[in-house]
Design a protein around this motif. Structure first.
Motif, PDB file in Angstrom:
ATOM      1  N   TRP A 143       0.768   4.992  -4.935  1.00  0.00           N
ATOM      2  CA  TRP A 143       0.686   6.457  -4.856  1.00  0.00           C
ATOM      3  C   TRP A 143       0.166   7.014  -6.180  1.00  0.00           C
ATOM      4  CZ3 TRP A 143       1.739  11.041  -6.958  1.00  0.00           C
ATOM      5  CH2 TRP A 143       1.753  12.180  -6.130  1.00  0.00           C
ATOM      6  N   ALA A 144       0.642   6.467  -7.289  1.00  0.00           N
ATOM      7  CA  ALA A 144       0.192   6.942  -8.594  1.00  0.00           C
ATOM      8  C   ALA A 144      -1.293   6.662  -8.800  1.00  0.00           C
ATOM      9  CB  ALA A 144       1.018   6.280  -9.696  1.00  0.00           C
ATOM     10  N   VAL A 145      -1.753   5.491  -8.395  1.00  0.00           N
ATOM     11  CA  VAL A 145      -3.175   5.165  -8.534  1.00  0.00           C
ATOM     12  C   VAL A 145      -4.022   6.103  -7.679  1.00  0.00           C
ATOM     13  CG1 VAL A 145      -4.913   3.380  -8.133  1.00  0.00           C
ATOM     14  CG2 VAL A 145      -2.707   2.760  -9.120  1.00  0.00           C
ATOM     15  N   SER A 146      -3.587   6.327  -6.443  1.00  0.00           N
ATOM     16  CA  SER A 146      -4.307   7.245  -5.566  1.00  0.00           C
ATOM     17  C   SER A 146      -4.297   8.661  -6.120  1.00  0.00           C
ATOM     18  CB  SER A 146      -3.695   7.214  -4.163  1.00  0.00           C
ATOM     19  OG  SER A 146      -4.353   8.117  -3.297  1.00  0.00           O
ATOM     20  N   ALA A 177      12.825   4.311  -7.728  1.00  0.00           N
ATOM     21  CA  ALA A 177      14.036   3.835  -7.045  1.00  0.00           C
ATOM     22  C   ALA A 177      14.175   4.480  -5.675  1.00  0.00           C
ATOM     23  CB  ALA A 177      15.265   4.116  -7.897  1.00  0.00           C
ATOM     24  N   ALA A 178      13.792   5.742  -5.576  1.00  0.00           N
ATOM     25  CA  ALA A 178      13.881   6.424  -4.293  1.00  0.00           C
ATOM     26  C   ALA A 178      12.870   5.882  -3.293  1.00  0.00           C
ATOM     27  CB  ALA A 178      13.655   7.927  -4.497  1.00  0.00           C
ATOM     28  N   PRO A 191       9.211  10.104  -2.185  1.00  0.00           N
ATOM     29  CA  PRO A 191       8.464   9.323  -1.187  1.00  0.00           C
ATOM     30  C   PRO A 191       7.903  10.224  -0.088  1.00  0.00           C
ATOM     31  CG  PRO A 191      10.537   8.249  -1.714  1.00  0.00           C
ATOM     32  CD  PRO A 191      10.582   9.585  -2.374  1.00  0.00           C
ATOM     33  N   GLY A 192       6.664   9.951   0.275  1.00  0.00           N
ATOM     34  CA  GLY A 192       6.011  10.690   1.347  1.00  0.00           C
ATOM     35  C   GLY A 192       5.432  12.019   0.926  1.00  0.00           C
ATOM     36  N   PRO A 212       0.795  -1.231   0.000  1.00  0.00           N
ATOM     37  CA  PRO A 212       0.000   0.000   0.000  1.00  0.00           C
ATOM     38  C   PRO A 212       0.823   1.273   0.000  1.00  0.00           C
ATOM     39  CG  PRO A 212      -0.092  -1.089   2.144  1.00  0.00           C
ATOM     40  CD  PRO A 212       0.578  -2.038   1.217  1.00  0.00           C
ATOM     41  N   ASP A 213       2.104   1.203   0.367  1.00  0.00           N
ATOM     42  CA  ASP A 213       2.945   2.401   0.404  1.00  0.00           C
ATOM     43  C   ASP A 213       3.909   2.468  -0.778  1.00  0.00           C
ATOM     44  OD1 ASP A 213       1.787   3.218   2.818  1.00  0.00           O
ATOM     45  OD2 ASP A 213       3.197   1.998   3.985  1.00  0.00           O
TER      46      ASP A 213
END
Length: 455
Positions: free
Chosen positions: A276-279, A389-390, A422-423, A270-271
């Motif tokens: 993230w792209a789908v959300s 990658a990050a 990220p984040g 989920p993370d």
């Protein structure tokens, strides 16, 4: 909300027959039967009549319980209701169960069990005491999943038990429901982005407010037309009364492109970057629909959702219906089989696509060039580029340099590029894209009211 159809359960009509009923003996029932048989055998060998009577009593009791439970004839109906039936990942939904005794006899002890997938939590079980004739019992439980998807609920199962606990029989309902866990969405601020304007005028794409073709040539006078619309030059030219045709309001369009290539993302869960792209795509879709845009969802495989209306845009559907259809698609979307962005480019090649919002994963040189060419046929283009990658283990200076070079190529092609780390919160990146887009799109009109205002 969603409700399952009520299904009747008849305690005396089991396809399994007596053998299935005997298979429902509990440990206590099997122990009584075994003890009774052993006592009867010992009584016969030893010639003890009293022991034989005890053995027969022990053996007959579970058999009588099986017969009575198997021959019991009462009917029970069950109904399931989901509230809501579509829920964002990480949020809870409540499932309401209702049992109605529609027979003329009261029931015995019932154990109600609903089948749910493992990811939604433990399997719920409820014990229902005696339900009177015509009575009703209602229970509820909660389900929650951090993973999007479509999850079946059901069928319901009823476990019937005799008063002595000798036998348990299971009856299953046939109806089931589906819980749709959609991606998380984030409210986005209204910011100015370069794109297609809304209002009246000679825009590249127009959507009719009324039926008919887009009118650009004066037409003949019809009874009831306003005389102030008479076009005198055309009247003199054609020798009959001609009127100006009404300009049709331009409907702003937006295409949300989601890159689903497996090679473009690393990591799972989920993370992960892909989630993230789908959300992010889900949030952008909801935001643009709320602002009055005609929106469609496009993937790298060339599939467009909802696929109705002119050009595949959700222009003829209510915003809520269009959003629900696209959210259902995003709930199940997975990685594509590869092939790059060429098929999405072919869909966008028709031109006049309005605003293009893309959520892209890792890009190589070829895919960067393909994405750059997509910009040519759009009124405005914003790309949220994820460096997957990050998201996994960091990146090397060489990798960072190559990624920056590709982002620079997109910017030179006219994209408003926003790197995603990220984040990062999409709302913050959305505002950043608005600031960059307002500069890059100076001289281009903003979107509809509510979208073009500054936050």
């Amino acid at each position: 909300m969603a409700a399952s159809g009520a299904v009747a359960v008849d305690g005396g009509d089991d396809k399994g027959g007596v053998r299935a009923a005997l298979g429902g003996l509990t440990t206590r029932g099997r122990s009584f039967l075994a003890a009774g048989i052993a006592a009867a055998v010992c009584a016969y060998v030893l010639g003890q009549g009293d022991l034989l009577r005890v053995g027969l009593l022990l053996a007959v009791l579970p058999l009588v319980s099986v017969t009575v439970l198997y021959r019991t004839r009462y009917r029970v109906t069950g109904t399931r209701r989901l509230s809501p039936s579509r829920v964002p990942a990480g949020s809870e939904a409540r499932v309401h169960l209702r049992m109605d005794n529609v027979s003329r006899l009261p029931t015995g002890l019932l154990m109600l069990q609903d089948r749910v997938p493992y990811v939604l939590g433990p399997r719920p079980r409820f014990v229902l005491d005696r339900v009177e004739a015509g009575g009703r019992r209602e229970v509820s439980y909660r389900v929650r999943s951090d993973l999007r998807g479509r999850y079946p609920l059901g069928p319901l199962q009823l476990r019937l038990s005799d008063p002595f606990g000798m036998c348990e029989l299971t009856r299953s309902f046939s109806a089931y429901d589906t819980l749709v866990v959609i991606p998380r969405t984030e409210p986005l601020p209204p910011v100015p982005l370069a794109g297609e304007s809304s209002g009246y005028g000679e825009g590249r794409q127009r959507s009719l407010a009324l039926a008919g073709d887009d009118d650009v040539i004066p037409r003949g006078y019809r009874y009831g037309d306003d005389l102030r619309r008479v076009h005198w030059r055309s009247t003199a030219r054609y020798g009959e009364l001609m009127v100006r045709r009404e300009e049709q309001p331009q409907r702003a369009r937006c295409t949300v492109l989601l890159d689903t290539r497996a090679a473009a993302y690393r990591g799972t869960g989920p993370d992960s970057a892909f989630e993230w792209a789908v959300s992010g795509a889900a949030s952008a879709l909801v935001h643009m629909l709320e602002r009055g845009f005609a929106v469609r969802l496009l993937t790298d495989s060339g599939n467009a959702v909802p696929g109705e209306g002119e050009g595949g845009f959700a222009a003829t559907q209510a915003a809520a219906d269009a959003a629900g259809l696209m959210m259902d698609t995003l709930a199940e979307i997975e990685h594509s089989d590869g092939g790059g962005l060429s098929r999405a480019h072919d869909v966008l090649r028709g031109g006049g696509e309005g605003l293009l919002i893309a959520f892209l994963g890792d890009l190589d040189e070829e895919q960067t060039g393909m994405a750059a060419r997509m910009r040519e046929r759009s009124g405005g283009a914003v790309a949220f580029v994820l460096d997957s990658a990050a998201w996994v283990s960091g990146e090397s200076p060489a990798t960072r340099e190559a990624a920056e070079r590709r982002l620079r190529l997109l910017r030179e092609a006219g994209w408003t590029v926003v790197p995603v780390r990220p984040g990062a919160r999409l709302a913050d990146l959305w505002q950043l894209a608005g600031r960059h887009g307002a500069v890059a799109g100076s001289g281009a009109a903003a979107g509809p009211a509510g979208f073009g205002g500054r936050s």
